[in-house]
Write an enzyme that holds these catalytic residues in place. Structure first.
Site, PDB file in Angstrom:
ATOM      1  N   THR A 105       0.868  -1.179   0.000  1.00 39.46           N
ATOM      2  CA  THR A 105       0.000   0.000   0.000  1.00 39.46           C
ATOM      3  C   THR A 105       0.906   1.230   0.000  1.00 39.46           C
ATOM      4  OG1 THR A 105      -0.015   0.056   2.392  1.00 39.46           O
ATOM      5  CG2 THR A 105      -1.763  -1.205   1.337  1.00 39.46           C
ATOM      6  N   GLU A 154      -5.527  -3.408  -1.667  1.00 37.63           N
ATOM      7  CA  GLU A 154      -6.037  -4.561  -0.919  1.00 37.63           C
ATOM      8  C   GLU A 154      -7.128  -5.318  -1.670  1.00 37.63           C
ATOM      9  OE1 GLU A 154      -5.370  -1.579   0.189  1.00 37.63           O
ATOM     10  OE2 GLU A 154      -4.939  -1.510   2.326  1.00 37.63           O
ATOM     11  N   LYS A 212     -14.647  17.711  10.114  1.00 40.09           N
ATOM     12  CA  LYS A 212     -15.677  17.726  11.146  1.00 40.09           C
ATOM     13  C   LYS A 212     -15.861  19.152  11.651  1.00 40.09           C
ATOM     14  CE  LYS A 212     -17.727  14.727  14.320  1.00 40.09           C
ATOM     15  NZ  LYS A 212     -17.713  13.526  15.094  1.00 40.09           N
ATOM     16  N   TRP A 222     -20.284  16.400   9.632  1.00 39.04           N
ATOM     17  CA  TRP A 222     -19.274  16.052   8.634  1.00 39.04           C
ATOM     18  C   TRP A 222     -19.444  16.850   7.353  1.00 39.04           C
ATOM     19  CZ3 TRP A 222     -15.427  13.586  10.611  1.00 39.04           C
ATOM     20  CH2 TRP A 222     -15.608  12.652  11.629  1.00 39.04           C
TER      21      TRP A 222
HETATM   22  P1  AMP Z   1      -4.483   2.616  -3.423  1.00 38.99           P
HETATM   23  O1  AMP Z   1      -4.370   1.393  -2.588  1.00 38.99           O
HETATM   24  O2  AMP Z   1      -3.223   3.410  -3.481  1.00 38.99           O
HETATM   25  O3  AMP Z   1      -5.004   2.325  -4.773  1.00 38.99           O
HETATM   26  O4  AMP Z   1      -5.543   3.587  -2.741  1.00 38.99           O
HETATM   27  C1  AMP Z   1      -6.848   3.154  -2.497  1.00 38.99           C
HETATM   28  C2  AMP Z   1      -7.698   4.322  -2.072  1.00 38.99           C
HETATM   29  O5  AMP Z   1      -7.878   5.233  -3.164  1.00 38.99           O
HETATM   30  C3  AMP Z   1      -9.095   3.932  -1.675  1.00 38.99           C
HETATM   31  O6  AMP Z   1      -9.168   3.445  -0.363  1.00 38.99           O
HETATM   32  C4  AMP Z   1      -9.834   5.256  -1.858  1.00 38.99           C
HETATM   33  O7  AMP Z   1      -9.644   6.111  -0.751  1.00 38.99           O
HETATM   34  C5  AMP Z   1      -9.149   5.856  -3.055  1.00 38.99           C
HETATM   35  N1  AMP Z   1      -9.942   5.590  -4.265  1.00 38.99           N
HETATM   36  C6  AMP Z   1      -9.758   4.638  -5.188  1.00 38.99           C
HETATM   37  N2  AMP Z   1     -10.659   4.735  -6.183  1.00 38.99           N
HETATM   38  C7  AMP Z   1     -11.477   5.774  -5.865  1.00 38.99           C
HETATM   39  C8  AMP Z   1     -12.628   6.365  -6.482  1.00 38.99           C
HETATM   40  N3  AMP Z   1     -13.104   5.946  -7.643  1.00 38.99           N
HETATM   41  N4  AMP Z   1     -13.206   7.404  -5.832  1.00 38.99           N
HETATM   42  C9  AMP Z   1     -12.739   7.864  -4.652  1.00 38.99           C
HETATM   43  N5  AMP Z   1     -11.641   7.350  -4.046  1.00 38.99           N
HETATM   44  C10 AMP Z   1     -11.019   6.315  -4.629  1.00 38.99           C
END
Ligand code: AMP
Length: 539
Positions: free
Chosen positions: A182, A328, A438, A443
């Site tokens: 991650t 994940e 917040k 929110w």
């Molecule tokens: P990563 O593991 O780096 O791909 O990051 C994942 C995170 O990216 C998710 O938990 C979201 O917070 C954000 N994310 C991924 N796709 C979207 C989407 N279509 N809209 C909003 N947030 C997204």
């Protein structure tokens, strides 16, 4: 009663055999650093992938061993995606944009034995080489004329050393195939290990029309780097379906991408919104005079796709298809495809639907949970944390237990994303838990504000963060980047926003900046913004 079905394991062997038999002559195109194109086909890439598998095993690696890659998007990376798992090895794609300390940490944590590194990325490797002793480092000729890089082994020589007599190991479908970390904006990156089964099922799901729509005859470009969440599974899905794969190499600016899309008549491309915002500006500026693109489908994920972006690209024949997921979740978990009834809605409502994150893919179970552990109603108002479960969702992190912050007691992944859900089951992400604002106990969604601001015609990019406030706890601050040549007064922007949001949602402050800092995967870096603006306030 047992079924009469054959117990055929879902492993990469079938994908490779299938592509070899059916798609050997289909093209794989990669753009080199000097922008010339390398052209080859599946037959050649798969042949080399087999050599890679056999050479690694002959060189002393054993099934289950990790091999790291530090590479851009190109055919040799595809060889590694396919060849390492074919040899029973686990491909660990190092994120070349992380801090050197973090890259070294992930290599050490994964106990990577060998490294495959692009010649042009040796300077990146050299920044962390002292911190993790790979047993061997193979330099992949990508940008420079093949030459010996002293002190390193040569990837081409490795392939040439392959011995066809070395047998390829049998794999079980639950064996590890790949490993990604991650991006870890807080704390150390965490390892997610994909299996053959999870990767094959994800590849199938990505191919479905409502998700990635990978179809034979498509020419696909992963703009998303191959070190980010398996390039969203496209190299596997593309190989399964026999798509032409067109890799952009290291040039990811708008004009270079558009040149490539035009030259190779790319029909589908995938990447985070910031890539497409830049592209939209370039297309608008060119006013249809410079690039002749085929109709394209654009997969957008990684951050929310603003409605303004979806509308803007539609004007140029580029149709955004919005996905949500995370490292994940392999990563695709939901997508926003319209139902037949939704296709009949007024256009404005259709855009609103397309800007949502959509419904879960088949086999992905999704629920929204409130702070008391109750599922929230599908009324599009109540917000809850997205929790997911499924065959391509991780059930733990490498070398870590199932921390209750990350996994619920009944085995769901807690994503940390907050969303609401409408009556059709389509989710709308309001924020990451840590990005919600917040204010006076209520929110405010930073994502909703950003999307609104980015709908203003003078705005190129906008990020909204929480600023500490003595009375309300937190209040929104908007950091706005204007399009070239545009001017805008904060009051004009607030007037534009006023009809669309409650007055207490309006940012207390609007600051104009030259750019919004980005994370290693190209998303808005809100942590950096908070540090910058909170520090400015203190000084
Ligand atoms: P990563 O593991 O780096 O791909 O990051 C994942 C995170 O990216 C998710 O938990 C979201 O917070 C954000 N994310 C991924 N796709 C979207 C989407 N279509 N809209 C909003 N947030 C997204």
């Amino acid at each position: 009663m047992l079924s009469t079905m054959m117990p055929v394991p879902l492993t990469i062997d079938h994908m490779i055999e299938r592509a070899y038999c059916l798609f050997a002559r289909e093209l794989i195109v990669s753009r080199r650093p000097d922008k010339t194109l390398m052209r080859t086909n599946y037959g050649d890439v798969l042949h080399r992938a087999q050599h890679l598998a056999r050479a690694c095993l002959a060189g002393g690696l054993r099934p289950g061993d990790r091999v790291a890659t530090l590479m851009w998007n190109h055919q040799h990376h595809l060889e590694a995606y396919l060849g390492l798992p074919l040899g029973g090895l686990v491909i660990h794609t190092l994120n070349l944009r992380l801090f050197p300390d973090d890259v070294a940490y992930t290599a050490a944590h994964a106990e990577d034995r060998w490294l495959l590194v692009d010649d042009i990325l040796l300077p990146v490797y050299e920044r962390f080489k002292e911190q993790w002793p790979f047993e061997k480092v193979f330099v992949v000729p990508f940008g420079e004329a093949p030459s010996q890089h002293s002190g390193y082994d040569c990837y081409e020589a490795l392939l040439q050393s392959a011995d066809n007599a070395v047998p390829l190991p049998e794999k079980k479908e639950d064996d590890a195939l790949g490993l990604c970390y991650t991006s870890g904006t807080t704390g150390r990156p965490k390892g997610v290990v994909y299996s053959h089964r999870s990767t094959m099922l994800h590849a199938m799901a990505m191919a479905l029309p409502d998700y990635g729509r990978l179809e034979r005859g498509a020419a696909i470009t992963p703009v998303v780097p191959m070190f980010h969440a398996n390039a969203w599974g496209l190299p596997y899905s593309g190989t399964l379906m026999g798509c032409r794969q067109v890799f952009p190499g290291p040039h990811l600016d708008a004009a270079s991408l558009l040149d490539l899309f035009e030259a190779e008549q790319v029909t589908m491309a995938a990447g985070v919104p910031t890539i497409w915002m830049a592209l939209l500006q370039a297309l608008d500026a060119a006013q249809g005079q410079r690039w002749q693109l085929p109709p394209m489908r654009i997969l957008v994920g990684g951050s929310a796709a603003p409605e303004g972006l979806i509308r803007g690209l539609d004007r140029h024949g580029l149709h955004i298809h919005h996905l949500w997921g995370m490292t994940e979740t392999s990563p695709m978990a939901t997508a926003a495809a319209l139902s037949s009834q939704e296709h009949e809605l007024p256009v404005d409502e259709q855009y609103k639907k397309r800007a949502r994150q959509g419904i879960p893919a088949p086999f992905v179970a999704l629920r929204l949970m409130d702070d008391h552990g109750q599922e929230v109603p599908w009324d599009d108002r109540a917000m809850g944390e997205i929790q997911v479960r499924g065959p391509w969702i991780t059930g733990s992190y490498l070398h870590e237990g199932t921390n209750p912050d990350k996994f619920s007691a009944d085995g769901w992944l807690r994503t940390g994303d907050i969303a609401s859900c409408d009556a059709t089951g389509s989710i709308r992400i309001t924020d990451r838990t840590k990005d919600l604002i917040k204010s006076g106990g209520e929110w405010i969604s930073s994502v909703a504000l950003e999307n609104l601001i980015m709908g203003h015609p003078a705005v190129a990019e906008a990020a909204v963060i929480a600023m500490p406030h003595p009375k309300w706890d937190e209040r929104p601050l908007a950091v706005v980047v204007l399009k070239p040549g545009q001017t805008l007064h904060p009051e004009e922007l607030l007037a534009f926003m006023r009809p669309h949001v409650a007055s207490w949602w309006l940012p207390d402050e609007v600051v104009f900046a030259n750019e919004v800092p980005k994370t290693s995967t190209g998303k808005f870096n809100k942590l950096a913004l908070r540090e910058q603006y909170c520090r400015n306030k203190e000084t």
